[in-house]
Design a protein around this motif. Structure first.
Motif, PDB file in Angstrom:
ATOM      1  N   SER A  49      -5.506  -3.270  -0.021  1.00  0.00           N
ATOM      2  CA  SER A  49      -4.310  -2.628   0.531  1.00  0.00           C
ATOM      3  C   SER A  49      -4.379  -2.734   2.060  1.00  0.00           C
ATOM      4  CB  SER A  49      -4.207  -1.182   0.065  1.00  0.00           C
ATOM      5  OG  SER A  49      -5.232  -0.429   0.650  1.00  0.00           O
ATOM      6  N   MET A  50      -3.636  -1.882   2.747  1.00  0.00           N
ATOM      7  CA  MET A  50      -3.542  -2.044   4.193  1.00  0.00           C
ATOM      8  C   MET A  50      -4.664  -1.322   4.952  1.00  0.00           C
ATOM      9  SD  MET A  50       0.495  -1.422   4.700  1.00  0.00           S
ATOM     10  CE  MET A  50       1.083  -2.700   5.775  1.00  0.00           C
ATOM     11  N   ASP A  51      -5.084  -1.923   6.050  1.00  0.00           N
ATOM     12  CA  ASP A  51      -5.980  -1.242   6.982  1.00  0.00           C
ATOM     13  C   ASP A  51      -5.158  -0.890   8.224  1.00  0.00           C
ATOM     14  OD1 ASP A  51      -8.114  -1.659   5.287  1.00  0.00           O
ATOM     15  OD2 ASP A  51      -8.626  -3.583   6.209  1.00  0.00           O
ATOM     16  N   LEU A  62      -1.791  -3.320   8.626  1.00  0.00           N
ATOM     17  CA  LEU A  62      -1.632  -4.715   8.190  1.00  0.00           C
ATOM     18  C   LEU A  62      -2.277  -4.907   6.822  1.00  0.00           C
ATOM     19  CD1 LEU A  62      -2.567  -6.923  11.292  1.00  0.00           C
ATOM     20  CD2 LEU A  62      -0.286  -6.353  10.487  1.00  0.00           C
ATOM     21  N   ARG A  63      -1.657  -5.776   6.029  1.00  0.00           N
ATOM     22  CA  ARG A  63      -2.285  -6.151   4.763  1.00  0.00           C
ATOM     23  C   ARG A  63      -3.434  -7.109   5.070  1.00  0.00           C
ATOM     24  NH1 ARG A  63       3.094  -7.425   1.144  1.00  0.00           N
ATOM     25  NH2 ARG A  63       3.505  -5.288   0.488  1.00  0.00           N
ATOM     26  N   ASN A  65      -4.250 -10.035   3.868  1.00  0.00           N
ATOM     27  CA  ASN A  65      -3.926 -11.454   4.081  1.00  0.00           C
ATOM     28  C   ASN A  65      -3.280 -11.682   5.444  1.00  0.00           C
ATOM     29  OD1 ASN A  65      -1.834  -9.961   2.906  1.00  0.00           O
ATOM     30  ND2 ASN A  65      -0.714 -11.820   2.400  1.00  0.00           N
ATOM     31  N   GLU A  66      -2.555 -10.681   5.935  1.00  0.00           N
ATOM     32  CA  GLU A  66      -1.963 -10.822   7.267  1.00  0.00           C
ATOM     33  C   GLU A  66      -3.023 -10.640   8.356  1.00  0.00           C
ATOM     34  OE1 GLU A  66       1.181  -8.297   6.249  1.00  0.00           O
ATOM     35  OE2 GLU A  66       2.375 -10.013   5.579  1.00  0.00           O
TER      36      GLU A  66
END
Lengths: 73, 669
Positions: A49-51, A62-63, A65-66
């Protein structure tokens, strides 16, 4: 040099490359993800999930992969 | 003296709208999450013999127009005659505002840099050297605090100084090391010189805007030109150079004595934690829904009594005017009653839900919801911010659809719009409560009936959310598969909401606006319903023929012709579904309420309702096409008949399919 998603929590890093393409690259640049910006991961979300990162005084989520498109050291 | 056009620009969530409110006195909503201002908001104020027209454009990080909101801001700033631009910054993330300021300075000479929330900054240990900032930027700098109304007069005085050309501008010049070619045009003369100068770093959306505000003949010339430029490279270079400069200026002018986000991080530890984040969110949203449902009844009943008392007088008035009975019944029992019904049922829940939801919004909590839920939305190939439009959908699907504007990606925005109807709005809750309390019970006098009914409603909501995620995934995978998607989410600092402003704005901007839209459509449908019920052919009214015509289809999916017709006639507002059902089952010629719950239950049983009928009515209500107000909003938001039709067709097909499945399962046993 490591990917942003792999950085340690609460440790300060410097952005050295934004390898994203197209819209994402531009969007990230506008938010300050440019070379030599100082960045810190301030919260880790659950797996995949997002950090949350602190950059230019903003808290940006941001996710993975981003975040992987940003290289830091 | 004269009229002066000024424009308020700035990054999202820097308190721009608060400044607009103070300057104009025209209160305007100031949501505490990125991209909140929906359109260019206009206002006026006078000061020292000058009349100012002021426009508040949506928050934007740059002039590159990545989202719909940003295009609105960019176009206004690039294609309008503006006498002075006020660029608003917040002291917490100074550099992003400077990046925008530098871009705006490429287009405009008369610019004032306003550092807002200055009191908050001082409290959080941020010290800004105003003189140093003035020296580095070479443009007027004003510090303001909207909460304490500090710096407002100084800003107005500075505006006049700028307009009267008394300010000695020494604007910062940044060399981007780009050679701007002269563009030779085949067909037309292009007048927007500054835009042309910056054309190299702009993409096709900018071309669209040039054509929109310029000349259609430009299209061919610029399209050819665009093929040969590398705007992405230019943009990244420009942003990098801007941020380098911004970083230098910030280091010279701003001093951080302590971590300004210390408290926000502490709060976020709880509100976005893996353990408590989602439970707290469910608790808060559940509480809002509970308060809305529990407290809407009393004002609703009062409104009913009020409107129906007036109805009697209106009928008497029409009679005394000598109007034919059919005309007065058409006007009062047809048009007026439908509108009154919609207002009485729709207004109270909206007037409760929206202020409560706006409170969370102003607090800065909504982006945290998007953060907490992104994990699940990512699995459905969509955007965490979609959860915000879904939450808003509980209040009203049309408002939910408006909220999709905060979603940056066009693909995710469309998916969020098409699937918003799967979230039951306030208008559908009365139907859910009534039908579950009649058919989802253990026995007639069981003390646990209320709990069973509440659990059933919660399960319907969960099913709606599940269908939303599933349909979003399918749309993303198969329909919008080639569309680029990105997701970045800014979590703004928490702010203390202004209660009075929340109530004023949520009522005026959301409730009244949506209610007015619904009433307009209801008036039309009220007239149609009355005509259908009163025109008879061979002793039967048109409604009779229509419901008979729809009956085979209704039966096929476990409903009946009357139910299908009621859903179709309830297109203006889901609130009138139950009165329409009663009207159709009892063969009356205007919508009417039930005398008691028992009599309504008997009416349904007499018309062959079973548990399956009730279940399928609720599933159909949950999943069917959006109401007319929502469809109207979709058309406005997407500017596309295709997507409006898709938003109608996809949910309807899903509703029919689900009803067929339940019927099939029931027939198995």
């Amino acid at each position: 040099m490591i990917k942003l998603s792999l950085t340690e929590l609460n440790k300060n890093y410097i952005v050295i490359n934004n390898t994203a393409n197209g819209l994402l690259k531009e969007r990230l640049s506008s938010l300050g993800f440019i070379n030599s910006s100082s960045i810190t991961k301030i919260k880790e979300g659950r797996k995949n999930s997002m950090d949350i990162y602190l950059i230019k005084g903003m808290m940006i989520a941001l996710r993975k992969n981003e975040a992987d498109t940003i290289w830091v050291e | 003296m004269g009229r002066v056009n000024i424009c308020l620009a700035g990054c999202p969530n820097v308190g721009k709208s608060s400044l607009f409110n103070i300057l104009t006195g025209l209160k305007q909503h100031t949501g505490n999450w990125p991209g909140k201002t929906v359109d260019n908001l206009k206002g006026t104020f006078s000061y020292n013999e000058y009349d100012f027209d002021i426009v508040d454009v949506p928050g934007t990080y740059s002039l590159y127009g990545y989202s719909d909101d940003e295009v609105i801001a960019r176009d206004y700033l690039c294609f309008n005659d503006i006498d002075c631009v006020i660029v608003v910054a917040d002291p917490f993330s100074f550099e992003k505002s400077l990046n925008l300021l530098f871009q705006i300075l490429e287009y405009h000479k008369n610019v004032i840099f306003v550092v807002n929330l200055i009191d908050e900054a001082t409290n959080k240990g941020i010290i800004i050297n105003k003189l140093s900032l003035l020296y580095h930027l070479g443009i007027p700098v004003v510090f303001t605090s909207c909460k304490k109304k500090k710096g407002i007069d100084e800003l107005k005085d500075t505006l006049i100084e700028v307009i009267e050309q008394r300010f000695p501008y020494n604007t910062i010049k940044i060399d981007y090391k780009i050679t701007y070619d002269e563009i030779t045009l085949k067909n037309t003369t292009f007048t927007y010189e500054t835009s042309l100068k910056r054309f190299k770093d702009c993409d096709s959306s900018f071309l669209d805007s040039i054509i929109k505000y310029g000349d259609n003949n430009l299209k061919e010339d610029f399209a050819n030109y665009l093929d040969n430029i590398e705007y992405e490279k230019h943009r990244t270079n420009i942003t990098t150079i801007n941020y380098e400069k911004a970083n230098y200026i910030t280091s010279c002018c701003v001093k951080y004595n302590k971590d300004p986000l210390k408290n926000d991080k502490k709060i976020d530890k709880i509100l976005t934690s893996k353990k408590f984040g989602i439970p707290i969110m469910i608790l808060l949203l559940g509480l809002i829904l509970y308060i809305t449902i529990a407290f809407a009844n009393i004002p609703s009943d009062l409104l009913f009594n009020f409107f129906f008392n007036i109805e009697t007088y209106l009928l008497e008035g029409c009679n005394s005017l000598g109007l034919p009975i059919i005309i007065s019944e058409f006007l009062i029992l047809g048009v007026y009653r439908t509108c009154a019904w919609v207002i009485a049922v729709m207004l109270p829940p909206m007037a409760i839900f929206f202020p409560l939801f706006t409170f969370l919004e102003d607090l800065g909590y909504l982006p945290r919801i998007a953060y907490n839920l992104d994990y699940y939305f990512k699995k459905a190939n969509c955007h965490g911010k979609q959860s915000l439009s879904m939450c808003m959908g509980f209040g009203c699907n049309a408002a939910g659809i408006n909220t999709t504007r905060v979603i940056d990606s066009p693909k995710s925005k469309l998916i969020a719009i098409i699937t918003n109807t799967f979230i039951p709005c306030n208008g559908r809750f009365p139907t859910f409560i009534l039908i579950t309390s009649l058919f989802f019970v253990i026995s007639a006098d069981s003390p646990y009936n209320n709990i069973v009914s509440a659990i059933s409603i919660a399960m319907f909501i969960c099913f709606g959310v599940l269908v939303t995620l599933l349909v979003s995934k399918l749309l993303s995978k198969y329909y919008f598969k080639n569309t680029e998607d990105t997701f970045t989410l800014e979590l703004p600092p928490y702010r203390k909401p202004n209660l009075l402003r929340i109530i004023q704005r949520s009522i005026i901007e959301r409730t009244i606006k949506l209610l007015f839209r619904a009433v307009k459509i209801s008036a039309l449908f009220g007239a149609v319903i009355f005509i259908l019920a009163n025109i008879t052919i061979n002793d039967y009214n048109i409604i009779y023929y229509l419901s008979n015509f729809l009956d085979p289809f209704g039966k096929l999916i476990g409903l009946d012709g009357v139910i299908i017709l009621a859903f179709l006639l309830a297109l203006p507002a889901n609130e009138i579904l139950i009165p329409l059902l009663i009207m159709l089952y009892t063969n009356t010629t205007y919508i009417t309420d039930y005398e008691s719950i028992t009599s309504f239950h008997s009416l349904l049983i007499a018309n062959n309702w079973t548990f399956l009928t009730a279940l399928n009515v609720l599933l159909f209500s949950l999943l069917h096409f959006p109401c007319a107000t929502a469809l109207f909003t979709i058309k406005k938001e997407t500017n596309s008949i295709k997507y409006t039709l898709l938003s109608f067709i996809i949910p309807t097909i899903i509703a029919i399919t689900v009803c067929l499945i339940t019927l099939f399962i029931f027939n198995l046993f």
